[in-house]
Motif scaffolding. Structure first.
Motif: not given
Length: 158
Positions: A66-70
């Motif tokens: 999964r992509t982590l985002r701010t």
């Protein structure tokens, strides 16, 4: 008072003074540590059954990336997850490990995933890290969402 009792009393007094000094220096409060909030793209989790059955059975595996985002939705890292089912059936149990790749290092988390936690909540123990997170300890609260972006609240102890 015997010499031995005097030594014990002195040692006790020194211990009380040391504890009192430590509490006074810290204001009597526990250190707060650091909290990091991230969004997580809730992409498809891949289930790999061992044998022919429905539902989860012991030995089944699962994994995801999964992509982590701010919180402003800017990509900042990646989460790689793997799970192993240790008990199948309606009260299944999975042991899951996730590696959070972030700027400056990684964080490693482990959790016990069970249906009674609810489908959208995971309580994760931070078990270590690399780089700027070397020696990390703490917890992560992972909460899913119907929007496709879950929230991970990472609390690192000082």
């Amino acid at each position: 008072m015997t010499p031995r009792k005097r030594v014990l009393a002195l040692a006790l007094l020194v211990g009380v003074v040391a504890i009192s000094s430590a509490l006074a220096a810290g204001g009597g409060k526990a250190p707060t540590g650091k909290t990091i909030k991230l969004l997580e793209d809730e992409s498809q989790f891949i289930h790999v059954p061992i044998g022919h059955h429905t539902g989860l059975a012991a030995g089944d595996e699962g994994f995801g990336n999964r992509t982590l985002r701010t919180m402003q939705k800017k990509p900042i890292g990646q989460l790689n997850i793997s799970c192993v089912t240790t008990r199948g059936g309606p009260n299944w149990i999975q042991i899951c490990t996730g590696v959070y790749r972030l700027p400056g290092g990684t964080l490693v988390g482990t959790t016990l995933d069970v249906p009674s936690q609810g489908p959208n909540t995971l309580h994760i123990a931070v078990t270590g890290g690399t780089g700027r997170y070397e020696g990390a300890r703490g917890s992560i609260l992972g909460v899913g969402s119907s929007t496709g972006l879950g929230t991970d609240t990472i609390h690192l102890l000082p």
